[in-house]
Design an enzyme around this catalytic site. Structure first.
Site, PDB file in Angstrom:
ATOM      1  N   ARG A 273     -17.067 -69.521  23.664  1.00  0.00           N
ATOM      2  CA  ARG A 273     -17.632 -68.813  24.814  1.00  0.00           C
ATOM      3  C   ARG A 273     -18.901 -68.118  24.355  1.00  0.00           C
ATOM      4  O   ARG A 273     -18.843 -67.130  23.632  1.00  0.00           O
ATOM      5  CB  ARG A 273     -16.598 -67.805  25.321  1.00  0.00           C
ATOM      6  CG  ARG A 273     -16.887 -67.239  26.683  1.00  0.00           C
ATOM      7  CD  ARG A 273     -15.923 -66.114  26.998  1.00  0.00           C
ATOM      8  NE  ARG A 273     -16.243 -64.941  26.219  1.00  0.00           N
ATOM      9  CZ  ARG A 273     -15.366 -64.044  25.787  1.00  0.00           C
ATOM     10  NH1 ARG A 273     -14.097 -64.210  26.038  1.00  0.00           N
ATOM     11  NH2 ARG A 273     -15.747 -62.994  25.092  1.00  0.00           N
ATOM     12  N   HIS A 277     -16.974 -62.137  28.023  1.00  0.00           N
ATOM     13  CA  HIS A 277     -15.889 -62.523  28.943  1.00  0.00           C
ATOM     14  C   HIS A 277     -16.389 -62.520  30.387  1.00  0.00           C
ATOM     15  O   HIS A 277     -16.246 -63.484  31.124  1.00  0.00           O
ATOM     16  CB  HIS A 277     -14.706 -61.572  28.754  1.00  0.00           C
ATOM     17  CG  HIS A 277     -13.667 -61.661  29.821  1.00  0.00           C
ATOM     18  ND1 HIS A 277     -12.936 -62.819  30.055  1.00  0.00           N
ATOM     19  CD2 HIS A 277     -13.218 -60.753  30.737  1.00  0.00           C
ATOM     20  CE1 HIS A 277     -12.094 -62.603  31.058  1.00  0.00           C
ATOM     21  NE2 HIS A 277     -12.248 -61.369  31.482  1.00  0.00           N
ATOM     22  N   TYR A 286     -16.599 -57.283  19.203  1.00  0.00           N
ATOM     23  CA  TYR A 286     -15.533 -58.053  18.554  1.00  0.00           C
ATOM     24  C   TYR A 286     -16.004 -59.357  17.900  1.00  0.00           C
ATOM     25  O   TYR A 286     -15.191 -60.126  17.422  1.00  0.00           O
ATOM     26  CB  TYR A 286     -14.386 -58.344  19.542  1.00  0.00           C
ATOM     27  CG  TYR A 286     -14.810 -58.982  20.850  1.00  0.00           C
ATOM     28  CD1 TYR A 286     -15.006 -60.361  20.940  1.00  0.00           C
ATOM     29  CD2 TYR A 286     -14.998 -58.211  22.003  1.00  0.00           C
ATOM     30  CE1 TYR A 286     -15.381 -60.953  22.133  1.00  0.00           C
ATOM     31  CE2 TYR A 286     -15.374 -58.797  23.203  1.00  0.00           C
ATOM     32  CZ  TYR A 286     -15.554 -60.170  23.261  1.00  0.00           C
ATOM     33  OH  TYR A 286     -15.933 -60.743  24.440  1.00  0.00           O
TER      34      TYR A 286
END
Lengths: 380, 340
Positions: A273, A277, A286
């Protein structure tokens, strides 16, 4: 006599009950150690040039669509957009392997797959704009509503495929889920039902590395997500999720197998990705830029472009034409999304039940009165 | 060749039948009438269900239409969603009340709202049969009254029969409904008998309608499912005390029949809601509030609730202390003499 029986007899022990024997040989169900790849390998030569061009066109359009939708969130035109930038190959391949009569069961992230299947992009974005939950008739397009709860659409796909099979229709259901979704109970139950019923379903897991911020290593201890298939008694396939040709091949095989009565398949597409998100997420908390950079070199658009130019199947003008086409589509989408949707608040009460309950009729009357008072106030 | 004189054709006699038999018959007749009706769940096939409600269906209609599924309630209901999307009418059995909880997400997030989220394009005609309630000596997780959870979810129709005729009629209506229905079967009434003719079942009132089971003038007992016989017994016992109690069987918790309930309570001026489910956050709170809103000036006393205690369902050897019985109902009725 099995090996186990022979040994038992030799050692003078009682022969074990038949239920002790494995029921099927797990070996053919196991995924390969390496993800299946086609682009950049000798296998690419067997791919139809027309298909390659089609995949390229759709993936480029998908990339531009992702960028446009993300821009619309910044302009407040979309409440949220979970981007599939970097995952376009899987989205596009999933849509292209299906026949018109087949069904697609997308997750909330799979707007692009619905659009690549031919759904009007504005209808596909209705949920994310917030004017209604599902902006299209699922039966008309054979696309289930974009599903927000994780993995709950997978048993639906199994039930639909099962029903189609019972009716004698050669319909296949393709269900999409992310890596995080594979931890949900519904994932397990859907795969189990599908295998027991030998339902014509293909499960496509897009392993994009993260469930919001939680990396795969904290999600599962399985050797790969494709390995999960073996426990249910269906084949697991591991594929390079950025390689559109490889995905098309593996998905086509699984769809054919399902259509011919061979039962379900679990496919893990290993991808990444590239965006956060959603626009509400901060991915820098992260993951590192170095990791993202590594995946940038393995971009699905790049892989196809390299293959097509390397084989002389496309030139500079061709590439420009594809990009211009994608740009045109994005401009059209932008223009349409910049118009405010027409909303009727009275629709809230329309489709809760087939027939409005007395209680809802009372509430609808209350809202009607409020709206009338509002309108009068505006006139005054 | 001999000729045999045919006996005159007469209407088949009405015989005693159990609620379980009527439910089984409703499934059978629904399946015979509509090939899209599919029964599915754990043990519904070969075994005929742990309560034998589905007995004989797999034999008569084949295992494709009466299917033993893997043991997974979310999977069962989730698969039913997909089947309904493809034009079937699944009737799902959830073996026991508390076993339905794993399927809650499917019920709440999908079954209840599919019609609404697709603007009516994709209704889900699913019937979820849930045997519920206590009084049969079931161990933990076998006796919950979960109706409040279902009632709180828009999009679900929630019905519960208390008579043999209603068991048949309401289940036929539920299966024929284009909306999802949670069909709550009062387990402890499964074996109660009533005169009923399976060949010519009587017409019952539609879903959404309450029925006055016993007319009265002094107070109204508002109840449903397993508590209906308790209230009827209490009404008989109250006669000796000079109370003439009206018993209203709600039958349908959603949609709720405000009209019948309001009409009754305005006439009697007093009301008690009776159910097994816990009182706090239970169905009785909603019902009492509705009654108060509509009947305040007609009320001679506050609307009272007689409910199970607000405790996890007790072990079977203690359940008789938890379940509202005739005495507890009569005590409440006595408390309705508010001004004395």
């Amino acid at each position: 006599m099995t090996v186990m029986d022979q040994r038992a007899t030799r050692e003078g022990r009682p022969v074990p009950p038949p239920a002790w024997q494995p029921r099927t040989d797990p070996a053919p169900l196991l995924p390969d150690a390496e993800p299946h790849r086609v682009l950049g390998t000798d296998a690419a030569a067997r791919v139809d040039p027309e298909l390659l061009r089609r995949l390229y066109t759709e993936v480029v359009r998908g990339r531009r669509y992702n960028a446009q939708a993300t821009a619309l969130t910044k302009q407040g035109r979309l409440a949220v957009y979970p981007s599939t930038t970097g995952q376009e190959a899987a989205e596009v391949a999933a849509a292209l392997v299906l026949e018109e009569r087949d069904w697609l069961f997308p997750s909330y992230r799979d707007t692009l797959a619905a659009v690549a299947r031919g759904l009007d992009p504005v209808q596909a974005l209705t949920l994310l704009r917030g004017d209604w939950h599902t902006g299209y008739d699922p039966r008309e397009h054979r696309i289930a509503p974009l599903c927000t709860p994780l993995a709950t659409q997978l048993p639906h796909a199994v039930g639909l495929a099962h029903a189609a099979q019972l009716k004698g229709d050669d319909v296949v259901a393709l269900a999409m889920v992310g890596d995080g979704g594979t931890s949900e109970g519904d994932f397990h139950e859907a795969l189990n039902f599908a295998a027991v019923w030998q339902a014509p379903v293909v499960f496509l897991v897009q392993n994009n590395g993260f469930a919001i911020s939680v990396p795969l290593a904290k999600q599962t201890a399985a050797p790969s997500l494709a390995h999960k298939a073996v426990g249910y008694g269906m084949p697991g396939r591991l594929v390079d999720g950025n390689d559109a040709a490889a995905l098309h091949e593996v998905l086509s095989d699984a769809v054919s197998r399902a259509r011919e009565g061979g039962g379900p398949t679990l496919i893990e597409a290993v991808t990444y990705r590239m965006d956060a998100h959603t626009n509400a997420d901060d991915a820098t908390r992260y993951r590192t830029e170095a990791e993202v950079e590594m995946w940038r070199a393995h971009d699905p658009v790049l892989l196809l472009e390299r293959e097509l130019t390397g084989r002389g199947l496309i030139d500079e003008d061709g590439i420009r034409a594809v990009r211009d086409g994608a740009e045109e589509q994005a401009a059209e989408l932008r223009a349409r999304m910049n118009q405010d949707p027409a909303l009727d608040p009275m629709d809230l009460f329309g489709d809760v039940y087939a027939e409005q309950t007395p209680q809802l009729r009372e509430q609808a009357a209350l809202l009607r009165a409020e709206l009338d008072a509002e309108a009068e106030g505006e006139q005054a | 060749m001999t000729t045999v004189a045919r006996p005159p054709r007469s209407k088949p006699a009405t015989k005693p039948a159990t609620m379980a038999q009527a439910l089984g018959r409703a499934l059978r007749d629904s399946m015979a009438a509509d090939p899209s009706v599919h029964v599915m769940g754990e043990d519904v096939g070969t075994l005929g269900g742990v309560f034998r409600i589905t007995d004989g269906l797999a034999k008569e209609f084949g295992e494709d239409r009466c299917t033993d599924t893997p043991l997974a309630e979310a999977g069962i209901l989730g698969a039913a969603v997909g089947m309904a999307m493809y034009g079937l009418r699944p009737v799902v059995e959830m073996q026991f009340d508390a076993f339905a909880y794993p399927a809650f997400e499917q019920l709440i997030s999908h079954v209840a709202r599919m019609r609404n989220r697709t603007r009516g394009a994709m209704p889900l005609p699913i019937t979820v049969r849930v045997p519920y309630g206590g009084g049969i000596g079931g161990v933990e997780h076998h006796s919950d009254s979960s109706e409040a959870y279902y009632m709180a979810t828009p999009g679900l129709t929630v019905v519960t029969p208390a008579t043999v005729a209603d068991a048949y009629g309401l289940l036929r209506q539920s299966i024929a409904s284009d909306d999802p229905v949670v069909f709550l079967e009062p387990k402890r009434l499964y074996w109660t008998r009533d005169s009923w003719n399976p060949e010519a079942p009587e017409d019952v009132l539609p879903i959404g309608t309450a029925v006055v089971r016993r007319p009265g003038t002094s107070a109204t007992l508002l109840t449903y499912g397993p508590s209906v016989p308790v209230c009827l017994e209490a009404a008989e016992a109250a006669r000796g005390e000079g109370w003439d109690l009206e018993v209203v069987d709600l039958r349908s918790l959603v949609p709720f029949d405000d009209a019948t309930v309001t009409e009754s309570v305005r006439r009697t001026g007093r009301a008690v809601v009776v159910h097994e489910s816990g009182g706090f956050g239970g169905p009785g709170g909603e019902i009492a509030a509705r009654v108060t809103e509509r009947c305040f000036h007609h009320l001679e006393a506050p609307v009272l609730r007689v409910a199970g205690f607000d405790i996890p369902y007790p072990p079977p050897m203690l359940e008789r202390h938890h379940l509202p019985g005739v005495d507890r109902v009569l005590d409440a009725v006595a408390r309705l003499q508010w001004d004395q």
